[in-house]
Structures are given as structure tokens and as C-alpha cells.
Design a protein around this motif. Structure first.
Motif, PDB file in Angstrom:
ATOM      1  N   VAL A 191       0.870  -1.200  -0.141  1.00  0.00           N
ATOM      2  CA  VAL A 191       0.147  -0.136   0.165  1.00  0.00           C
ATOM      3  C   VAL A 191       1.066   1.158   0.140  1.00  0.00           C
ATOM      4  O   VAL A 191       0.544   2.255  -0.677  1.00  0.00           O
ATOM      5  N   VAL A 195      -8.029  -2.246   3.431  1.00  0.00           N
ATOM      6  CA  VAL A 195      -6.553  -1.974   3.292  1.00  0.00           C
ATOM      7  C   VAL A 195      -5.745  -3.295   2.972  1.00  0.00           C
ATOM      8  O   VAL A 195      -4.847  -3.134   2.219  1.00  0.00           O
ATOM      9  N   ALA A 218      -5.890   4.343   1.401  1.00  0.00           N
ATOM     10  CA  ALA A 218      -5.865   3.123   2.249  1.00  0.00           C
ATOM     11  C   ALA A 218      -4.485   3.606   3.158  1.00  0.00           C
ATOM     12  O   ALA A 218      -4.470   3.091   4.411  1.00  0.00           O
ATOM     13  N   ILE A 272     -12.103   3.860  -0.081  1.00  0.00           N
ATOM     14  CA  ILE A 272     -11.226   3.252  -0.652  1.00  0.00           C
ATOM     15  C   ILE A 272     -12.268   2.361  -1.822  1.00  0.00           C
ATOM     16  O   ILE A 272     -11.579   1.712  -2.921  1.00  0.00           O
TER      17      ILE A 272
END
Length: 564
Positions: free
Chosen positions: A31, A382, A247, A230
Motif C-alpha cells: 500500500v 486496506v 488506504a 477506498i
């Protein structure tokens, strides 16, 4: 005399431990890399458009839920611990029952009850003859509605931890405060609450992390938070850079809360009631005081468990959806398959991590434990985004190589299978298995390991013949709680599930999103029924009378951390 060397853990177990830690670290690193590679234009656009709104809504939601759960959880824990009133023994268990439902299930139930076409407003119009514009009624599909649903479901985190802290308090300080002129409430606020503050604060921090991770409730009510942003950025706008940057923002907030929670939990673990422990004699309530205690403790149970259950059962009775139809059996099979595989692999990896750190307590092994244990602070959305980036790149690269060299189209081997979902579940719920296993491991005296070594047992036989029989209750508890957590998980399942591979949670969300609440009641009830099992275990662990041992408190606190 030279100190005997510690045994070296089996190479296979060390490899499993490091692979598990690497898997937990992978989505966070992916991420961060994807967010930094998304360019400043995307970030600037987010900062000027949706980011302030997401941040403000998320912060306000967390504030309302945090305050609400702290007040409800602390007050009810004190009442059932320090007082006696009719129905207390039933209520001390019933107060934990809202944990059986995820918050999005309560959202479906209360929408059917309180929305404009629902029973409450329809009855009000029938009795008064009012039209839709003749009266005002609170809007359930709002930030306040989402906060109420999350508060009803999450207050047991604070209740269970606060009750464990109150049970281990000695009455000496409380009695001293009373003899110095403090009334019951004064002694409660000046003595009992400050002593239990680490447990209360730890419970509130867990609530805040669950609030950040929630997607089903806020998306159904149309509340724009980081979690919904997200999902919308990934599937609605097809902007992976924006999804990764949102995220990353949520990841930073969640990890900050994780650090705070760890400090609070460490503070709680090292405080003892002292050698002069005197069990607090509960005060007997009667009359108005008893009625007030029953009302205060009964309302959270009513709104968090009983009323939603009645609504869901009523809705399910009026629908043609049958749990034992082939279609629903398929959803149930998918949910059970995913939960069973994820539970076994997660607990197995946790055993490898914990046993490796016990036999070889180096900085590296301890770091692997910490890395693997922060997954509970990372929202499922996430984790899903973080796993999709590297594994999709791997699948595409492999497919290109196989097509160029052998003319074989491999397709999406990992991202198109259930194994990526299981990897996400392992990352998300590794902390559950680790904390529960380590709590049980703390009860195994290190001298037993030394005796096993002198008898010629290596690490593997020691684990199999000594640790596993002693830790069987802790391992079974970890398996059960991870199983139920996976059954209820929604964001990662929505993002990572293969085509035509839906679970009960996805089916309930889909039907509710289409306003088919009656049909959504059937899978929602099944999810709630499965959740009753770990709640019973938690109540048994924490609800013992007398002075609990430090290991019992640590084990109960660990079990509370990821059940929801």
C-alpha cells in the motif's frame, strides 16, 4: 557453571514463522509503495475534494462511538461487578451478546424498523393521520445512525475489559475512600475508574480501530469515510492510485491507534492488586436504585441483541428464502470452507511464531511477533488492496512469461482464487491467534522445557508431547474465534472474492443494498448464531467470581481483542 544453551527451533518452524511475518507485512508495504507511486496529482485532487470530508466524517464517527462505548461499557461493568440487583447474573452474560452480530446486521434490522416505510413510522402515521411532511423523525441512514449501530455492537469490548479490571481490584482503596467521606459514586470516579483506566482505554482504542475498519454499516447508510472511499475509488472510479493513497491514510491512523493500544495493554498487564487483596463486597440495591440498574444494564442488551434478533426472525419468517435450499447451502459451504481453512492456517502460523520466539527469543523473533500482531489494526479493505497489487503483478508477469515461451495462458492463478482471500484473513486475524496462544503459553513453566530437554526431547517432540496437550484449550479457543471472525468479515471478502463465490456476509450485504431486507435476514441470522459460541467462551473466561489470576486476565483480554 555454564548456562545451558537454548535449543534451536526446527528450521521448518523458523521458516513458517518468518513467512507468516512477511505475509503480514506485505500488504502494508505494498500500500505504501502504490500510494507513493500514484503521483502527487492524485493526492492533490484527493486533498482538495474528498479527503477533508472523509477525514472529518471518520473522526466524528470515531468520537461518538468512542464516547458512547466508554460510558455504556464502564457503567454496566461496574454495576454488575460492584452491586447486586435482581437479574444481575443474567445481565452480566447478556451484556456481551451484542458481539454476536456485526454492525451491518444491526443496520439492516433497524432500517426495516425505523425507516419511512418501517413499522414505527407506519404505526405513527396510522395513529395520528399525519402525512409524510407533517412530522419529523430521526433519519436512521445518517452518521448518527451508523454511530448508534457501531456503539450497540462494540460497547462489549469496553464492558468485558473493564469488568475484568474491576474484578481484580482490591476493595481496600475503595473502602478507604468511603471512610474519608466519599459517596459510592465519588469513590467510583476517584478510585475505581482511575485504577481500571488502562483497561477502559484499551477497550476504547479497540473500538476505535473497529470503527475505522467498518465498511458494511457506513456504506449501507451512505456515510462517506475512508473505508467507503477506498472501495469506491477501486471499483467505482477504477482509480487504484487514489484507493492506495486513501488506504495509506487509514493505515497510518490505524497503526497509531495500535501503538496506543499496545501501550495500554502492557500497562494493564503489569499492574497487580497487591498482596493484601480483599474481595469487594457488592452493595445490594433495592427499590428505585435496583430498577435504575436493571434499566441501565438492560437497554444495551435490548437494543444491541434482543430487538435486532426479533426483527430479523420476523423478517426471515415472511420470506421465501430457505437456509437449506441449494443456493444458501452453497453460501454456507463457501463461508465455512474459507473460515475453516483460514482458522487452521492462522493458528498454525501463530503456533510457529510463538514457539519460535520462546525457544529463540532474539530481537528478530520478537520483531516477527510484533509485525504479525499488528494486522488486527489494519482494516480489511486496506489489506485487500495491499495484497492485490503485488499478487496481481506476479500473476500478470507469470502469464506473460508462460504465453511467450510455451504459449500457455495461465490467467490469474492467485488473485483469481480463494487463496488470496485466505491470506487476507490470516493477516487480519493473526493477532487473535497469537494473543490467545501466547496467553496460554505463559502458563507453561519454562522449567518444563528444561526437563524435556534433559530427557532428550527436541523442539518438535517438546511441542507435540508437552505444549500441545497443555495448550489445547487456548488453541481450540483461537481456532473458534478466528473461524467466527472470518464468517463475519466483509470488506476484504467483497474486494478479493472470485467470480460467483459469495459468502453469507456478501449475500446479506448484497440483498440489503438492493433493499431486500427480508431476504437479507436469513444469512444475517446465521452469522449471529455462529457468533454466540465465542461470546459464551468470553463470558466464561472473564465472568469468574473472586480474584482472577494474571494469566486469566491476559487470556481474557486477548480473546476480547478481535471478536466482532
Amino acid at each position: 557453571m555454564a548456562k545451558p544453551a537454548r535449543p534451536t527451533p526446527p528450521r521448518r518452524m523458523s521458516v513458517i514463522a518468518w513467512l507468516a511475518a512477511g505475509l503480514c507485512l506485505l500488504p502494508m508495504a505494498a500500500v505504501a509503495v502504490a500510494a507513493l507511486g500514484g503521483g502527487t496529482d492524485t493526492l492533490a485532487g484527493l486533498a482538495g475534494s474528498v479527503l477533508p470530508r472523509y477525514a472529518g466524517t471518520t473522526a466524528l464517527l470515531a468520537l461518538i462511538v468512542g464516547v458512547g462505548t466508554a460510558v455504556i461499557g464502564t457503567s454496566t461493568a461496574w454495576l454488575v461487578t460492584a452491586t447486586r440487583f435482581p437479574g444481575r447474573r443474567v445481565l452480566e452474560i447478556a451484556l456481551a451478546l451484542p458481539l454476536t452480530y456485526p454492525a451491518y446486521v444491526l443496520a439492516y434490522a433497524y432500517t426495516d424498523l425505523l425507516d419511512h416505510p418501517g413499522w414505527v413510522q407506519s404505526t405513527l402515521r396510522d395513529l395520528t393521520g399525519w402525512g409524510p411532511r407533517d412530522y419529523w423523525f430521526p433519519e436512521i441512514r445518517s452518521l448518527g445512525g451508523a454511530a448508534a449501530m457501531l456503539t450497540f455492537v462494540l460497547y462489549p469490548y469496553v464492558y468485558l475489559l473493564a469488568r475484568a479490571a474491576f474484578l481484580r481490584q482490591s476493595s481496600t482503596a475503595y473502602i478507604a475512600a468511603r471512610t474519608l467521606g466519599q459517596g459510592p459514586w465519588g469513590a467510583f470516579f476517584r478510585v475505581s475508574v482511575p485504577v481500571a483506566r488502562p483497561a477502559i482505554a484499551g477497550g476504547v482504542l479497540l473500538v476505535l480501530m473497529e470503527t475505522l475498519a467498518d465498511y458494511g454499516t457506513v456504506s449501507y447508510f451512505g456515510v462517506q469515510t475512508f473505508a467507503t472511499g477506498i472501495y469506491v475509488s477501486w471499483f467505482g472510479l477504477f482509480d487504484r492510485g487514489a484507493a492506495a493513497q486513501l488506504a495509506l491514510c487509514l493505515l497510518v491512523i490505524a497503526l497509531t491507534l495500535a501503538v496506543l493500544e499496545r501501550r495500554q495493554r502492557q500497562h494493564l498487564r503489569h499492574h497487580d492488586a497487591g498482596r493484601r487483596f480483599e474481595r469487594m463486597e457488592p452493595a445490594t440495591l433495592s427499590g428505585r436504585a435496583a430498577a435504575g440498574a436493571i434499566l441501565l444494564c438492560g437497554l444495551p442488551v435490548l437494543f444491541g441483541f434482543l430487538l435486532p434478533t426479533v426483527i430479523l426472525v420476523t423478517l426471515a419468517a415472511d420470506t421465501s428464502q430457505l437456509l437449506f435450499s441449494p443456493r444458501y447451502l452453497g453460501f454456507l459451504q463457501h463461508s465455512v470452507t474459507l473460515a475453516a481453512i483460514a482458522a487452521v492456517l492462522t493458528v498454525g502460523a501463530a503456533i510457529a511464531l510463538g514457539f519460535n520466539a520462546r525457544l529463540h527469543p532474539t530481537r528478530g523473533a520478537q520483531s516477527a511477533l510484533r509485525v504479525a500482531g499488528i494486522g488486527y489494526a489494519v482494516p480489511g479493505g486496506v489489506i485487500a488492496v495491499g495484497l492485490l497489487f503485488p499478487f496481481a503483478a506476479f500473476d500478470n508477469a507469470l502469464d506473460a512469461v508462460m504465453e511467450a515461451r510455451f504459449g500457455i495462458d495461465t490467467g490469474l492463478l492467485i488473485t483469481g482464487s480463494i487463496w488470496l482471500m485466505i491470506a487476507a484473513y490470516m493477516v487480519r486475524f493473526m493477532a487473535v491467534a497469537l494473543n490467545t496462544y501466547e496467553s496460554g503459553l505463559a502458563t507453561v513453566n519454562p522449567n518444563m522445557d528444561a526437563v524435556a530437554r534433559t530427557l532428550g526431547h527436541g523442539p518438535a517432540p517438546m511441542l507435540r508431547r508437552i505444549h500441545m496437550p497443555i495448550l489445547r484449550p487456548s488453541i481450540l479457543t483461537a481456532l473458534l474465534i478466528v473461524f467466527v471472525d472470518v464468517m463475519k468479515e466483509l470488506p476484504a471478502t467483497l474486494i478479493l472474492r472470485p467470480f460467483n463465490y459469495d459468502t453469507l456476509a456478501v449475500q446479506a450485504h448484497r440483498l440489503a443494498s438492493d433493499e431486500r431486507l427480508a431476504e437479507a435476514a436469513v444469512p444475517s441470522l446465521v452469522i449471529g448464531a455462529v457468533g454466540l459460541i465465542p461470546v459464551a467462551i468470553l463470558c466464561w473466561s472473564i465472568g469468574r467470581e473472586g480474584r482472577p489470576s494474571r494469566d486469566a486476565i491476559a487470556a481474557a483480554a486477548a480473546q476480547v481483542q478481535r471478536t466482532a
